[in-house]
Design a protein around this motif. Structure first.
Motif, short mmCIF file in Angstrom:
data_model
loop_
_atom_site.label_atom_id
_atom_site.label_comp_id
_atom_site.label_asym_id
_atom_site.label_seq_id
_atom_site.Cartn_x
_atom_site.Cartn_y
_atom_site.Cartn_z
N PHE A 196 0.82 -1.22 0.00
CA PHE A 196 0.00 0.00 0.00
C PHE A 196 0.85 1.26 0.00
CE2 PHE A 196 -3.43 -2.97 0.87
CZ PHE A 196 -4.39 -2.47 -0.01
N PHE A 243 -3.43 5.38 -5.43
CA PHE A 243 -4.53 5.08 -4.51
C PHE A 243 -5.56 6.20 -4.57
CE2 PHE A 243 -6.70 4.80 -0.48
CZ PHE A 243 -6.84 3.44 -0.30
N TRP A 278 -13.22 4.71 -3.22
CA TRP A 278 -12.95 4.86 -1.77
C TRP A 278 -13.74 6.04 -1.19
CZ3 TRP A 278 -10.96 0.48 -2.29
CH2 TRP A 278 -9.82 0.19 -3.01
N CYS A 327 -7.55 0.76 9.40
CA CYS A 327 -7.18 0.58 7.98
C CYS A 327 -7.64 1.81 7.18
CB CYS A 327 -7.79 -0.69 7.40
SG CYS A 327 -7.44 -2.17 8.36
N ALA A 328 -7.25 2.97 7.65
CA ALA A 328 -7.83 4.24 7.18
C ALA A 328 -7.33 4.68 5.81
CB ALA A 328 -7.54 5.33 8.20
N ALA A 337 -10.44 8.24 3.37
CA ALA A 337 -11.75 8.32 2.70
C ALA A 337 -12.91 8.30 3.68
CB ALA A 337 -11.90 7.17 1.70
N ASP A 360 -3.30 3.11 10.11
CA ASP A 360 -3.00 2.29 8.92
C ASP A 360 -1.54 1.87 8.99
OD1 ASP A 360 -4.64 1.97 6.02
OD2 ASP A 360 -2.49 1.56 5.94
N LEU A 361 -1.25 0.72 8.34
CA LEU A 361 0.12 0.25 8.22
C LEU A 361 0.94 1.13 7.27
CD1 LEU A 361 -0.64 -3.53 7.56
CD2 LEU A 361 0.58 -2.65 9.56
N LEU A 404 0.17 6.45 2.71
CA LEU A 404 -1.25 6.76 2.51
C LEU A 404 -1.74 7.71 3.59
CD1 LEU A 404 -2.92 3.41 1.36
CD2 LEU A 404 -1.99 5.28 -0.01
N GLY A 453 0.63 2.11 12.04
CA GLY A 453 0.82 0.90 12.84
C GLY A 453 -0.19 -0.17 12.47
N ASP A 454 0.01 -1.32 13.10
CA ASP A 454 -0.87 -2.47 12.88
C ASP A 454 -2.02 -2.37 13.89
OD1 ASP A 454 -2.13 -4.93 12.86
OD2 ASP A 454 -0.26 -6.06 12.64
N VAL A 455 -3.23 -2.16 13.37
CA VAL A 455 -4.35 -1.92 14.28
C VAL A 455 -4.65 -3.15 15.13
CG1 VAL A 455 -6.25 -2.60 12.72
CG2 VAL A 455 -6.58 -0.73 14.35
N ALA A 506 -13.15 0.39 6.33
CA ALA A 506 -13.62 0.25 4.95
C ALA A 506 -12.57 -0.52 4.14
CB ALA A 506 -13.86 1.63 4.32
N TYR A 507 -13.00 -1.62 3.56
CA TYR A 507 -12.15 -2.47 2.72
C TYR A 507 -10.88 -2.90 3.46
CZ TYR A 507 -15.16 -0.23 -0.73
OH TYR A 507 -16.24 0.26 -1.41
N LEU A 559 -7.10 -8.47 7.55
CA LEU A 559 -6.60 -8.74 8.90
C LEU A 559 -6.26 -10.23 9.02
CD1 LEU A 559 -9.12 -6.49 10.88
CD2 LEU A 559 -6.85 -5.92 10.00
C1 SAM Z 1 -8.10 -1.10 0.31
S1 SAM Z 1 -7.28 -0.09 1.48
C2 SAM Z 1 -8.66 0.81 2.16
C3 SAM Z 1 -8.25 2.11 2.80
C4 SAM Z 1 -9.40 3.01 3.28
N1 SAM Z 1 -10.15 2.41 4.36
C5 SAM Z 1 -10.30 3.35 2.15
O1 SAM Z 1 -11.43 2.83 2.10
O2 SAM Z 1 -9.89 4.12 1.29
C6 SAM Z 1 -6.87 -1.23 2.78
C7 SAM Z 1 -5.95 -0.62 3.82
O3 SAM Z 1 -5.87 -1.50 4.93
C8 SAM Z 1 -4.60 -1.28 5.52
N2 SAM Z 1 -4.34 -2.37 6.46
C9 SAM Z 1 -4.39 -3.70 6.20
N3 SAM Z 1 -4.10 -4.40 7.31
C10 SAM Z 1 -3.90 -3.50 8.31
C11 SAM Z 1 -3.57 -3.60 9.70
N4 SAM Z 1 -3.39 -4.80 10.29
N5 SAM Z 1 -3.43 -2.47 10.43
C12 SAM Z 1 -3.60 -1.25 9.85
N6 SAM Z 1 -3.89 -1.09 8.54
C13 SAM Z 1 -4.04 -2.20 7.77
C14 SAM Z 1 -3.68 -1.23 4.31
O4 SAM Z 1 -2.43 -0.66 4.60
C15 SAM Z 1 -4.53 -0.38 3.35
O5 SAM Z 1 -4.22 0.99 3.46
#
Ligand code: SAM
Length: 284
Positions: free
Chosen positions: A16, A23, A31, A54-55, A59, A78-79, A83, A104-106, A121-122, A127
């Motif tokens: 990402f 993106f 998004w 996962c922000a 969006a 978000d990781l 982004l 960070g990892d949520v 969202a998405y 996870l």
């Molecule tokens: C498809 S994007 C969606 C981003 C946003 N929610 C949107 O709708 O535009 C998925 C996101 O999930 C994040 N992500 C996935 N696993 C994660 C975790 N364990 N902790 C934090 N973020 C995570 C990814 O880095 C990525 O930015």
């Protein structure tokens, strides 16, 4: 999205972060509208505190911050730091001072029921242990607080992703779009891709007053959008090890397949499941 053709496992942060500006080319089409709908499903009030897991580039975090202003707060996790930096810049442009962007990892963070609402969202299907990780997200919310999770609906992106994976592997007998996860199990996304399945899933995790809506999102097919959606999504992971010439070949093959198959719009329909966490008056 499927990781099944990757030559080696890549971290989601790497994928990402690489998606970068691509993106946000997808944001106005997918998004963004989905993020706004996700926030609407949360029924936020001024003063609420919201966790956006996962922000991405904000969006849903940005409209959530507008909804809870001036005294409410949003924590966007978000990781992918790159982004979040896009989201931070957008927040500054909108003069929103009530969002914190945290890398960070949520799933590794503990929030002790301090939020009024959580959204994702998405993200839930990325996870590592979807059910227990989402249960942990629900525990970030006070009893009786709200949640909203957004995922792909049914066969959304199926033809699109299938054509892309065929272009990557140069094979037409490869895995389906969401063919499986690395351990050979059905991809978790397939467990929550209809209204009935995702509602039952949310209830099984202890949520109450569960409602699911379908958000119809169709984008007219163009080469620019089609390729931006590849580069600005998890599909990007399949290109990380390829050189520029190989990537150009994949792009040409992929766009030709979309044309050959008469795909004139990209189906990005989504499900939004929302509801409440149990409060002390709810029976288990
Ligand atoms: C498809 S994007 C969606 C981003 C946003 N929610 C949107 O709708 O535009 C998925 C996101 O999930 C994040 N992500 C996935 N696993 C994660 C975790 N364990 N902790 C934090 N973020 C995570 C990814 O880095 C990525 O930015």
């Amino acid at each position: 999205m499927s990781e099944s053709t990757s030559t080696k496992p890549r971290s989601l942060a790497e994928i990402f972060n690489a998606s970068g500006s691509h993106f946000d080319e997808v944001t106005p089409y997918v998004w963004g509208p989905a993020g706004a709908a996700t926030v609407k499903a949360l029924n936020l009030r001024p003063g609420d505190h919201v966790l956006d897991a996962c922000a991405g580039s904000g969006a849903s975090a940005l409209p959530a911050a507008v909804a809870v202003a001036p005294s409410g707060q949003v924590l966007a996790v978000d990781l992918a730091a790159d982004l979040l930096a896009l989201g931070k810049a957008a927040a500054e442009r909108q003069a929103l001072r009530n969002i914190e962007f945290r890398t960070g990892d949520v799933t590794k963070m503990r929030f002790d029921r301090r939020f009024d609402a959580v959204c994702c969202a998405y993200g839930v299907f990325f996870l590592p242990s979807m059910d227990s990780d989402v249960t942990t997200l629900l525990r970030a919310v006070r009893p009786g607080g709200r949640f909203a999770f957004t995922v792909w609906h049914d066969d959304a992106l199926y033809d699109f992703t299938k054509a892309f994976l065929e272009a990557v592997t140069a094979r037409s007998d490869g895995p389906g779009a969401f063919g499986g996860s690395a351990d050979g199990q059905p991809h978790p996304i397939t467990r929550i891709d209809t209204e009935a399945k995702i509602s039952a899933w949310a209830s099984s995790l202890g949520a109450v007053d569960v409602t699911t809506t379908v958000e119809r999102i169709r984008v007219p097919r163009s080469d620019d959008f089609g390729w931006a959606l590849v580069l600005g999504s998890g599909l990007r992971g399949h290109l990380l090890d390829l050189d520029a010439g190989h990537i150009a070949d994949v792009r040409d093959r992929f766009l030709a397949l979309l044309t050959e198959r008469g795909i004139s719009e990209i189906k990005c329909d989504s499900l939004i499941v929302s509801g409440r966490t149990q409060d002390s008056g709810d029976s288990d």
